[in-house]
Design an enzyme around this catalytic site. Sequence first.
Site, mmCIF file in Angstrom:
data_model
loop_
_atom_site.group_PDB
_atom_site.id
_atom_site.type_symbol
_atom_site.label_atom_id
_atom_site.label_comp_id
_atom_site.label_asym_id
_atom_site.label_seq_id
_atom_site.Cartn_x
_atom_site.Cartn_y
_atom_site.Cartn_z
ATOM 1 C CB CYS A 38 2.599 -4.105 -7.015
ATOM 2 S SG CYS A 38 3.136 -2.380 -6.876
ATOM 3 C CE LYS A 50 1.478 5.015 -0.553
ATOM 4 N NZ LYS A 50 2.203 3.833 -0.861
ATOM 5 N NE ARG A 110 5.953 4.554 -7.935
ATOM 6 C CZ ARG A 110 4.928 4.721 -8.725
ATOM 7 N NH1 ARG A 110 5.118 5.134 -9.967
ATOM 8 N NH2 ARG A 110 3.703 4.458 -8.319
ATOM 9 C CD GLU A 135 -9.996 -1.384 -3.631
ATOM 10 O OE1 GLU A 135 -9.730 -2.216 -2.751
ATOM 11 O OE2 GLU A 135 -9.600 -1.492 -4.811
ATOM 12 C CE1 TYR A 144 9.253 7.773 3.906
ATOM 13 C CE2 TYR A 144 7.435 9.112 3.072
ATOM 14 C CZ TYR A 144 8.140 7.926 3.083
ATOM 15 O OH TYR A 144 7.746 6.885 2.281
ATOM 16 C CB CYS A 178 4.362 -4.210 -2.015
ATOM 17 S SG CYS A 178 3.746 -3.781 -3.660
ATOM 18 C CE LYS A 188 0.423 2.213 -3.243
ATOM 19 N NZ LYS A 188 1.474 1.243 -2.984
#
Length: 325
Positions: free
Chosen positions: A130, A248, A205, A233, A313, A120, A195
């Site tokens: 992006c 996502k 971010r 998509e 994470y 990206c 997404k």
Amino acid sequence: MEFPKYRPRRLRRNERLRDMVRETSLSPTNLIYPLFVGPGKDKVQPVSSMPGVAQLSVDRTAKECREVSSLGIPAVILFGIPERKDPLGSEAYSDSGVVQMAIREIKEKVPGLLVITDVCLCEYTDHGHCGVVKNGDVDNDSTLELLAKEALSHAKAGADIVAPSDMMDGRVGAIRKILDQNGFQQVAIMAYAAKYASAFYGPFREAAESTPQFGDRRSYQMDPGNADEALREAEMDIREGADIVMVKPAMAYLDIVYRVKQKFGYPVAAYNVSGEYSMIKAAGQNGWIDEKRIMMEVLFSIKRAGADMILTYFAKEVARGLRGQ
Ligand code: PBG
């Protein structure tokens, strides 16, 4: 299935029984750990909104990968934070960019670990969008060329899988084409297929320093109200050559995970994104919820909905938990 002949509680009596009949399994091999690679040497810069997560210099990234691999986690996904940003995000496709350097270092130090790269431009552009900005919006077709160049430079550095997250139309095809033309037929594409334009990316971010400087991402990321569109998509990306399709965020989009898995039977990845992580961490730190149990419950729900792999994470903590550490 009628009481008193059938008593569901019979199989819930103890841990052994519950383990034996559990329908969904979760293993460290299902997890992908995201890493933020920044410039410098021996640098660890904690991300305040994501306790336990930090931006790491290349050498530290490789060190972290050793630990990830030793926990039985098969893959990491790399995000780069370059020293310099510019309108065209040129550090994204520089062979000496932070991600390219990190891939080479990881492949040398931890050769068994799979390296996935986020493809990206938002982390590399000074405006934080992006792609290439023209007339106040991101221009689709000129962005495709840059994304293809970025993916190729990741492949050259040794990436196993490239993961376009930009949401430009046609990017999977453009990437597949350039990889094949250059002898990288074996490099796989994990497409961020569905997404959504989500507020759950807020903490990311901060970590990636990629907040758009004007406007938002709603002209290219999906509208949260849409589900049929997510299937279109995913279908497009599969037709263009995606090997794995991603949904996502994860938690608020489990219906999409389920439908994409049911409809295509392709390997499905779900991204348990930064906001999902931070909410659980914050409530846990306040003593409002049992963080460890919620973490496991959420990951089980994503797996149960149909995800084969989860980007999270929590990966290291989950892997430790599953090993009883
Ligand atoms: C880059 C990208 C984003 C995330 C992954 N890749 C941010 C965005 O689209 O704004 C979000 C990941 C997270 O929140 O954990 N385009």
